[in-house]
Design an enzyme around this catalytic site. Structure first.
Site, mmCIF file in Angstrom:
data_model
loop_
_atom_site.group_PDB
_atom_site.id
_atom_site.type_symbol
_atom_site.label_atom_id
_atom_site.label_comp_id
_atom_site.label_asym_id
_atom_site.label_seq_id
_atom_site.Cartn_x
_atom_site.Cartn_y
_atom_site.Cartn_z
ATOM 1 N N LYS A 168 -2.726 -5.549 -11.257
ATOM 2 C CA LYS A 168 -1.675 -5.364 -10.256
ATOM 3 C C LYS A 168 -0.364 -5.952 -10.773
ATOM 4 C CE LYS A 168 -4.386 -3.648 -7.019
ATOM 5 N NZ LYS A 168 -4.190 -2.361 -6.328
ATOM 6 N N ASP A 197 -0.782 -1.156 -11.343
ATOM 7 C CA ASP A 197 -0.611 -0.643 -9.981
ATOM 8 C C ASP A 197 0.423 -1.497 -9.263
ATOM 9 O OD1 ASP A 197 -0.850 0.390 -7.444
ATOM 10 O OD2 ASP A 197 -2.976 -0.098 -7.199
ATOM 11 N N GLU A 223 0.651 3.189 -11.573
ATOM 12 C CA GLU A 223 0.148 3.673 -10.285
ATOM 13 C C GLU A 223 1.063 3.271 -9.133
ATOM 14 O OE1 GLU A 223 -3.905 2.864 -7.658
ATOM 15 O OE2 GLU A 223 -3.989 2.856 -9.846
ATOM 16 N N GLU A 249 -3.542 7.886 -3.533
ATOM 17 C CA GLU A 249 -4.357 7.168 -2.567
ATOM 18 C C GLU A 249 -3.698 7.093 -1.198
ATOM 19 O OE1 GLU A 249 -3.920 2.511 -2.640
ATOM 20 O OE2 GLU A 249 -4.092 3.201 -4.701
ATOM 21 N N ASP A 272 -8.209 10.128 -2.500
ATOM 22 C CA ASP A 272 -9.198 9.271 -1.849
ATOM 23 C C ASP A 272 -9.950 10.124 -0.830
ATOM 24 O OD1 ASP A 272 -10.261 7.560 0.277
ATOM 25 O OD2 ASP A 272 -9.148 5.907 -0.621
ATOM 26 N N HIS A 299 -9.329 6.827 -5.814
ATOM 27 C CA HIS A 299 -9.095 5.465 -5.351
ATOM 28 C C HIS A 299 -10.286 4.934 -4.561
ATOM 29 C CE1 HIS A 299 -7.621 2.955 -1.831
ATOM 30 N NE2 HIS A 299 -7.240 2.212 -2.852
#
Length: 370
Positions: A168, A197, A223, A249, A272, A299
């Protein structure tokens, strides 16, 4: 053929297995609505959906008050027809997360029922492109985790055969993100994939700065750098960087994915199955992505997504974030960093019904027909 004779719904609240923090939120719980559909021959299908700690009650209300009563007497095999009828009945609240998440609980139950009636595992019912898929892990890459622990987790995953780790990003300054990522890259070497992400946390200017930084580290994808509903800004970012842009997602309809793919704003599709509204629309997004020569890397929900990614040819990865262990008797099959689709008829999730019964939130239970 058999009609739907009974429908049950209930909700379970699952606490995360580890602390999960990204640039915009903490994953405090997984509110998990279930739908159980019984047909006139006594066969059952079990489906589910989820929220990250908020909105579960709204999903249960939509299921109980609007959607589930419409199922009684319907032909269970007419899954696409049922999905479209239910969507139309909620057109005033669609497109949106609550409607999609409610539809997903129903749709996954119908597919579970169809596969059980046919005696086929889900991945074969949907195409059977492959029996296993490589995994990358997100579970050790959360934003609050210290750099040395990021490195240790990535090295541990690499030793287990995983092909990549997601980290992240979205620290207050680019230099902080760069230091964390550089340490991981130096430790794992050039042949191990690192995904990042930002969870929609950046402005276009900050996303552009970080994209140039990510190029230096050979990052596999960037992401959700920007708010997911801003197609044009993602297109501009994709055109200005060699790092693939991953989105999906936080998108809730086939048309949203169409807009991204036609405009060139998505290099990786992360549809997702719960947030798109179930297996029925998920497969349509996957085929749409294939037509644009774009891979699908979904996701979350690995226990369900493993069968979906094994059903199609354009899904090179499965995200590893375990969450259902407390509600299942046996976990998803994994060997040497690969996940294997279940060969059992249905979704292939080995539910522990005693554990589910003990975890039910009673005020959100309802039964129709029967």
């Amino acid at each position: 053929m058999a009609t739907i004779s009974k429908v049950e719904t209930f909700m379970v609240d699952l606490k995360p297995k580890v602390k999960r923090v990204d640039a915009i939120q903490s994953f405090v719980s997984q509110e998990t609505p279930f739908v159980v559909i019984t047909d006139s021959e006594g066969k059952q299908g079990i489906g589910y959906s989820y929220t990250i700690g908020q909105g579960g009650g709204a999903i249960m209300s939509l299921l109980s008050e609007t959607l589930l009563p419409q199922l009684i007497g319907r032909e269970a095999e007419e899954i696409d027809r049922i999905w479209r009828d239910l969507l139309f009945s909620t057109h005033a609240t669609a497109v949106g997360a609550i409607t999609s998440l409610a539809l997903a609980a129903i749709d996954t139950a119908l597919w579970d029922l169809r596969c059980k009636r046919a005696g086929l595992p889900l991945f074969r019912m949907l195409g059977g492109a492959k029996e296993s898929v490589p995994m990358y892990t997100t579970e050790g890459g959360w934003l609050h985790i210290e750099t040395e622990d990021l490195v240790a987790d990535a090295l541990g995953a690499q030793a287990k055969g995983f092909s990549g780790s997601k980290v992240k990003i979205g620290k207050p300054h680019l230099a902080e993100d760069y230091a964390r990522l550089s340490a991981v890259r130096e430790a794992v070497g050039p042949n191990y994939e690192i995904m990042v992400d930002a969870n929609q946390s950046l402005t276009r200017a900050e996303a552009t700065r970080r994209a140039h930084m990510l190029e230096k580290l050979n990052i596999a994808w960037f992401e959700e750098p920007l708010p997911a509903d801003d197609v044009l800004e993602h297109v501009g970012l994709a055109q200005s960087s060699t790092v693939p842009i991953a989105v999906g997602e936080s998108m809730y309809s086939l048309s949203q994915f169409k807009d991204y793919l036609v405009a060139g704003g998505a290099s990786i599709v992360q549809v997702d199955v719960a947030r798109i509204g179930g297996i029925t629309p998920w497969m349509k997004v996957a085929h749409l992505a294939e037509a644009h020569n774009v891979p699908v890397c979904p996701h979350f929900l690995m226990e369900l997504h493993v069968s979906l990614v094994c059903a199609i040819p354009n899904a090179p990865w499965l995200e590893y974030i375990p969450q259902l262990d407390s509600l299942t008797k046996t976990p998803m099959k994994m060997e040497n960093g690969r996940a294997f689709a279940s060969l059992e008829p249905g979704l292939g999730i080995d539910w522990d019904f005693d554990a589910i019964e003990a975890a039910k939130i009673e005020q959100h239970s309802a039964t129709f027909g029967g």
